[in-house]
Design a protein around this motif. Structure first.
Motif, short mmCIF file in Angstrom:
data_model
loop_
_atom_site.label_atom_id
_atom_site.label_comp_id
_atom_site.label_asym_id
_atom_site.label_seq_id
_atom_site.Cartn_x
_atom_site.Cartn_y
_atom_site.Cartn_z
N LYS A 62 55.44 1.31 -62.57
CA LYS A 62 54.46 0.80 -61.63
C LYS A 62 53.91 1.97 -60.82
O LYS A 62 54.54 3.02 -60.69
CB LYS A 62 55.06 -0.26 -60.71
CG LYS A 62 56.23 0.23 -59.88
CD LYS A 62 56.86 -0.92 -59.08
CE LYS A 62 58.04 -0.40 -58.25
NZ LYS A 62 58.67 -1.50 -57.48
N THR A 63 52.70 1.78 -60.28
CA THR A 63 52.07 2.79 -59.44
C THR A 63 51.26 2.09 -58.36
O THR A 63 50.94 0.89 -58.49
CB THR A 63 51.18 3.73 -60.27
OG1 THR A 63 50.79 4.86 -59.48
CG2 THR A 63 49.93 3.02 -60.77
N PHE A 68 45.59 4.04 -58.04
CA PHE A 68 45.11 3.82 -59.40
C PHE A 68 43.60 3.62 -59.40
O PHE A 68 42.88 4.23 -60.20
CB PHE A 68 45.81 2.60 -60.02
CG PHE A 68 45.46 2.36 -61.46
CD1 PHE A 68 46.22 2.93 -62.47
CD2 PHE A 68 44.36 1.59 -61.82
CE1 PHE A 68 45.90 2.73 -63.80
CE2 PHE A 68 44.03 1.38 -63.14
CZ PHE A 68 44.80 1.95 -64.14
N LEU A 69 43.10 2.78 -58.49
CA LEU A 69 41.66 2.49 -58.47
C LEU A 69 40.84 3.66 -57.97
O LEU A 69 39.68 3.81 -58.35
CB LEU A 69 41.39 1.26 -57.61
CG LEU A 69 41.80 -0.09 -58.23
CD1 LEU A 69 41.57 -1.23 -57.24
CD2 LEU A 69 41.04 -0.36 -59.51
N SER A 70 41.42 4.51 -57.14
CA SER A 70 40.68 5.70 -56.71
C SER A 70 40.65 6.74 -57.82
O SER A 70 39.69 7.52 -57.92
CB SER A 70 41.31 6.29 -55.44
OG SER A 70 42.63 6.73 -55.69
N THR A 71 41.67 6.76 -58.67
CA THR A 71 41.69 7.70 -59.80
C THR A 71 40.78 7.23 -60.92
O THR A 71 40.04 8.02 -61.52
CB THR A 71 43.12 7.86 -60.34
OG1 THR A 71 43.98 8.29 -59.28
CG2 THR A 71 43.17 8.88 -61.47
N PHE A 72 40.81 5.94 -61.20
CA PHE A 72 39.99 5.36 -62.27
C PHE A 72 38.99 4.40 -61.63
O PHE A 72 39.11 3.18 -61.71
CB PHE A 72 40.87 4.63 -63.29
CG PHE A 72 41.92 5.51 -63.90
CD1 PHE A 72 41.60 6.42 -64.90
CD2 PHE A 72 43.24 5.44 -63.48
CE1 PHE A 72 42.56 7.23 -65.46
CE2 PHE A 72 44.20 6.26 -64.04
CZ PHE A 72 43.87 7.16 -65.02
N SER A 87 49.43 -2.91 -52.52
CA SER A 87 50.23 -3.46 -53.61
C SER A 87 50.23 -2.51 -54.80
O SER A 87 49.56 -1.47 -54.79
CB SER A 87 49.68 -4.83 -54.01
OG SER A 87 48.38 -4.70 -54.56
N GLU A 88 51.01 -2.86 -55.80
CA GLU A 88 51.21 -1.96 -56.93
C GLU A 88 50.62 -2.54 -58.21
O GLU A 88 50.36 -3.74 -58.32
CB GLU A 88 52.71 -1.69 -57.10
CG GLU A 88 53.30 -0.92 -55.93
CD GLU A 88 54.78 -0.67 -56.07
OE1 GLU A 88 55.21 0.50 -56.03
OE2 GLU A 88 55.51 -1.66 -56.23
N ASN A 120 53.75 8.22 -59.43
CA ASN A 120 52.37 8.43 -59.00
C ASN A 120 51.45 8.37 -60.21
O ASN A 120 51.92 8.40 -61.36
CB ASN A 120 52.21 9.74 -58.22
CG ASN A 120 52.47 10.98 -59.05
OD1 ASN A 120 52.00 11.09 -60.18
ND2 ASN A 120 53.22 11.94 -58.50
N VAL A 121 50.17 8.28 -59.98
CA VAL A 121 49.24 8.01 -61.07
C VAL A 121 49.25 9.13 -62.11
O VAL A 121 49.26 8.88 -63.32
CB VAL A 121 47.81 7.79 -60.54
CG1 VAL A 121 46.82 7.61 -61.68
CG2 VAL A 121 47.77 6.57 -59.63
#
Length: 553
Positions: A62-63, A68-72, A87-88, A120-121
């Motif tokens: 999990k991350t 996650f959304l800022s990376t992708f 949340s994860e 981490n991502v």
């Protein structure tokens, strides 16, 4: 074969593999040892996934969802609730080769009783040559399940629900799971979960006829339009609105409010759908485009409410306006007339150093959790001209028969966006609405509205969306200090406006006659946001007074 022969053969076959350095050889050995250890550990410990699921996943981690959304970042509307932001996200690994190096691989594959491993991502994704993202949402109160199975891949989620036989908008726990539409035409409809009705033959033929009228004059119209746009465009962009006589009161207020703040409207172009509105726009000193051959059949009166027959017809002018501006290769910021500016929004989208300059199309967040994943509001959006947006807005025009069927251009746009993003790489972004708030904030998030009233929020615009009709929009805007029309001096009747403009030959300075330097505030509802306490007015929704509840913010 010798090692040199192997190396040569590999280079010939792949074209890029080189002999490993000693450091790389040590890394490979460590990776092999880790994977062997993880495989041996699986024999002694309970794995997350049994062999029968090895074609679905063998490992899990999990991350943080926000990271996650800022990376992708592919533009999805994001939750506003801070708890949800923290949340994860769940990650599944398909095989040994995809397992992350940085992690304890045994912990990713086997259940050691310590819970799912958090990474981490960058760690989590380091061995993912492909990443497929499934986005889903269900409130905790719903008995929601998600099935993942091995088969030929689909880029759509199939939705099944236990619906009542008597009311297909309600859950019946005793009913059978039925395949339903992945979109909802309108949340208030009794059959909102049923599949959309395909346009019938007559509506399709009417749509063809309207398109034929357009195609027969498009070259001539484009030339005429370009002559208007070219001298007013700012860095190849214009702000566009579409308006008929019934909505012209809101248009006048937009102009008055912007000029009261000293904002430049020289790049604003209004698509008038009738001659009366064309004269009003000229009287306001704005650029105007009117083409009778395109708009002759559109109604001049205001829509009674969202998605009624008049609203449906006027929406065609909105679709056409954006497509035409894009067709002549200009960027366009389209907005409805029920908007006030606090700052020039075009600067936000044209900032080459800003975070969103690389996106092709950007939307105000409507807040509607039905038209997902983008929740795009088609009453305020920015389109950069390029081949991808050209095809999107052209497809939008071609889908006008579905708009006529559903009475809702926004629904159709939200259907097109995921397809064009996935198929063509269109970069879509739903912008956070603290900078561009609308009716969702007004009707639902009163804490935000009180912060805005007290100057703790500094938005670019406010859009009075989520409101049934013009009458209520005017009342809400008046008590929010958004109304800059002098109702005493500026004739309120649309026919009076039109006669005034006819008598002046269309050159009357309507802005000077109608605009106030400061907003005129009048109270109407104590339980709706207002710039001053309206505690002595009759309530609208029967809720607690806005000022009594939120004054301490």
């Amino acid at each position: 074969l010798s090692s040199s022969q192997c190396k040569t053969t590999t280079r010939q076959e792949s074209g890029y593999v080189e002999e490993l350095s000693k450091e790389d050889e040590m890394i490979v050995k460590r990776m092999v040892q880790e994977r062997v250890s993880a495989a041996l550990a699986r024999e002694d410990n309970e794995t997350y996934f049994p062999p029968s699921l090895e074609n679905v996943a063998i490992g899990i981690a999990k991350t943080t969802r926000r990271d996650f959304l800022s990376t992708f970042d592919y533009g999805l509307a994001q939750y506003r609730n801070d708890r949800r932001k923290d949340s994860e996200s769940l990650l599944l690994y398909r095989n040994d080769a995809s397992l992350p190096y940085a992690a304890d691989q045994e912990a990713v594959v086997t259940n050691d009783g310590e819970g799912i491993l958090h990474l981490n991502v960058s760690e989590a994704m380091e061995n993912c040559d492909e990443l497929k993202v499934v986005v889903t949402h269900a409130p905790k109160k719903e008995r929601h399940c998600l099935a993942i199975l091995e088969n030929y891949e689909s880029y759509h989620l199939q939705w099944w629900m236990r619906l009542s036989k008597h009311n297909s908008s309600r859950i019946d726990p005793r009913g059978r799971l039925r395949h339903i539409s992945h979109t909802i035409s309108h949340p208030l409809l009794e059959d909102k979960y049923e599949f959309l009705d395909a346009p019938p033959a007559q509506e399709i033929e009417n749509h063809w006829s309207r398109l034929q009228d357009y195609f027969s004059v498009v070259d001539e119209v484009a030339k005429k339009l370009k002559a208007i746009v070219e001298p007013i465009a700012r860095d190849n962009a214009v702000v566009v609105m579409a308006c008929n006589l019934g909505q012209s009161e809101l248009l006048i207020n937009f102009v008055c409010a912007a000029r009261a703040r000293g904002l430049d409207l020289s790049c604003v172009l209004v698509f008038a759908t009738d001659e009366e509105t064309e004269r009003i726009v000229r009287g306001l000193g704005l650029a105007v485009f009117y083409e009778e051959r395109l708009f002759k059949d559109l109604p001049s009166q205001e829509a009674g409410r969202f998605a009624d027959a008049i609203f449906r017809d006027i929406v065609y002018a909105k679709v056409l306006a954006v497509q035409l501006i894009n067709h002549i290769e200009y960027d366009v910021l389209f907005q409805d007339v029920d908007i006030v500016w606090y700052k020039d929004p075009l600067t936000y989208f044209q900032d080459k150093n800003g975070p969103y300059y690389s996106f092709d199309i950007l939307f105000q967040d409507d807040g509607n959790e039905i038209q997902v994943p983008y929740r795009a509001n088609t009453g305020f959006y920015f389109v950069r001209y390029n081949p991808l947006t050209r095809y999107l807005v052209t497809s939008f025009l071609y889908q006008s028969d579905l708009i006529l069927r559903t009475y809702n251009d926004q629904l159709v746009m939200n259907m097109l966006l995921p397809e064009h993003s996935s198929l063509f790489g269109l970069k879509v972004k739903t912008i956070m609405d603290e900078d561009f708030p609308g009716g969702m904030r007004y009707h639902v998030d009163h804490e935000f509205m009180m912060e805005m009233v007290k100057g703790k929020k500094d938005p670019y615009i406010f859009h009075m969306s989520w409101t049934v009709g013009k009458k209520e929009k005017l009342l809400f805007m008046r008590q929010m200090g958004m109304w800059y029309v002098d109702d005493d001096k500026c004739p309120s009747a649309q026919n009076d406006w039109n006669e005034k403009m006819k008598g002046s030959g269309g050159e009357s300075n309507l802005g000077a006659e109608c605009c106030l330097a400061e907003a005129k505030v009048t109270c109407h509802y104590p339980d709706k946001p207002s710039i001053i306490p309206c505690n002595h007015s009759p309530g609208k929704d029967g809720n607690e007074s806005f000022w009594h509840k939120h004054e301490t913010i």
